[in-house]
Motif scaffolding. Structure first.
Motif, PDB file in Angstrom:
ATOM      1  N   GLN A  61      19.968  18.806  61.015  1.00  0.00           N
ATOM      2  CA  GLN A  61      21.056  19.227  62.183  1.00  0.00           C
ATOM      3  C   GLN A  61      21.395  20.472  61.942  1.00  0.00           C
ATOM      4  N   CYS A 108      25.003  10.901  68.831  1.00  0.00           N
ATOM      5  CA  CYS A 108      24.206  12.005  68.082  1.00  0.00           C
ATOM      6  C   CYS A 108      24.501  13.343  68.531  1.00  0.00           C
ATOM      7  N   LEU A 109      25.150  14.408  67.416  1.00  0.00           N
ATOM      8  CA  LEU A 109      25.278  15.633  67.704  1.00  0.00           C
ATOM      9  C   LEU A 109      23.897  16.574  68.255  1.00  0.00           C
ATOM     10  N   HIS A 150      22.138   5.603  60.293  1.00  0.00           N
ATOM     11  CA  HIS A 150      21.702   6.695  61.409  1.00  0.00           C
ATOM     12  C   HIS A 150      21.385   8.053  60.556  1.00  0.00           C
ATOM     13  N   GLU A 151      22.410   8.363  59.646  1.00  0.00           N
ATOM     14  CA  GLU A 151      22.158   9.876  58.996  1.00  0.00           C
ATOM     15  C   GLU A 151      20.652   9.606  58.129  1.00  0.00           C
ATOM     16  N   HIS A 154      17.842  10.311  60.001  1.00  0.00           N
ATOM     17  CA  HIS A 154      17.499  11.737  60.325  1.00  0.00           C
ATOM     18  C   HIS A 154      16.856  12.294  59.467  1.00  0.00           C
TER      19      HIS A 154
HETATM   20 NI    NI Z   1      22.922  11.894  64.523  1.00  0.00          NI
END
Ligand code: NI
Length: 180
Positions: A61, A108-109, A150-151, A154
């Motif tokens: 990210q 999510c960013l 979640h992370e 990614h």
């Molecule tokens: Ni996210």
């Protein structure tokens, strides 16, 4: 026409469509973890997460092909008064504990403005390398366990949309009548 001032050290968060978000990220060696370069990267990630009001942020990210995530949430926020201690994990691996699952909203960013319902395991054991380069294991439950899942997704090239049971709950926050 955003006039937002971006603090020094903050990076622009990669958005869905950027190929780095679909990569399985490279694992780090223990001595690499302790390098100056990686310490600077972790600081950048923490500052960026804070700037974007995120609860977690993954290496891809901020555009890096490195298996690392940062998570943290101050205590006394409305939805999660218990907070999450600021945590940095390299090469995370999850082992689920029990079969219990729970549904909740995720955002999510890298997928701004949207929320969707995601079913996640309620309890897990996280293992990986800490900031000191040493292996650790920790058990998480509930909301922090959700963030860990979640992370870690990614770092394996997945976003929460991939974990949704269909897209019918996908919603713009502005239409949900609440933020965060
Ligand atoms: Ni996210």
């Amino acid at each position: 026409m955003s006039t937002r001032i971006v603090s020094p050290g903050v990076r622009k968060v990669t958005q869905l469509g950027n190929p780095v978000l679909r990569k399985v990220l490279r694992k780090l060696k223990a001595d690499e973890v302790r390098s100056e370069e990686i310490m600077r990267l972790v600081e950048t990630m923490a500052v960026t997460m804070d700037e974007y009001d995120g609860v977690g942020i993954a290496g891809n990210q901020v555009g890096e092909d490195l298996s690392v995530f940062v998570m943290g949430l101050p205590k006394d926020t409305k939805r999660h008064p218990e907070g999450i201690a600021l945590t940095v994990v390299f090469n995370p691996v999850i082992k689920f504990i029990g079969d219990e699952t729970e549904e909740d909203w995720e955002g999510c960013l890298s997928v701004p403005e949207l929320r969707g319902m995601v079913r996640r395991h309620s309890k897990l054991e996280l293992s990986g390398l800490g900031l000191d380069g040493k292996a650790f294991k920790k058990i998480y439950e509930g909301f922090p366990a959700r963030v860990v899942q979640h992370e870690t997704d990614h770092l394996n090239g997945l976003v929460y949309l991939d974990r949704m049971d269909g897209l019918k709950t996908l919603s713009y926050m502005s239409e949900m009548g609440r933020r965060g």
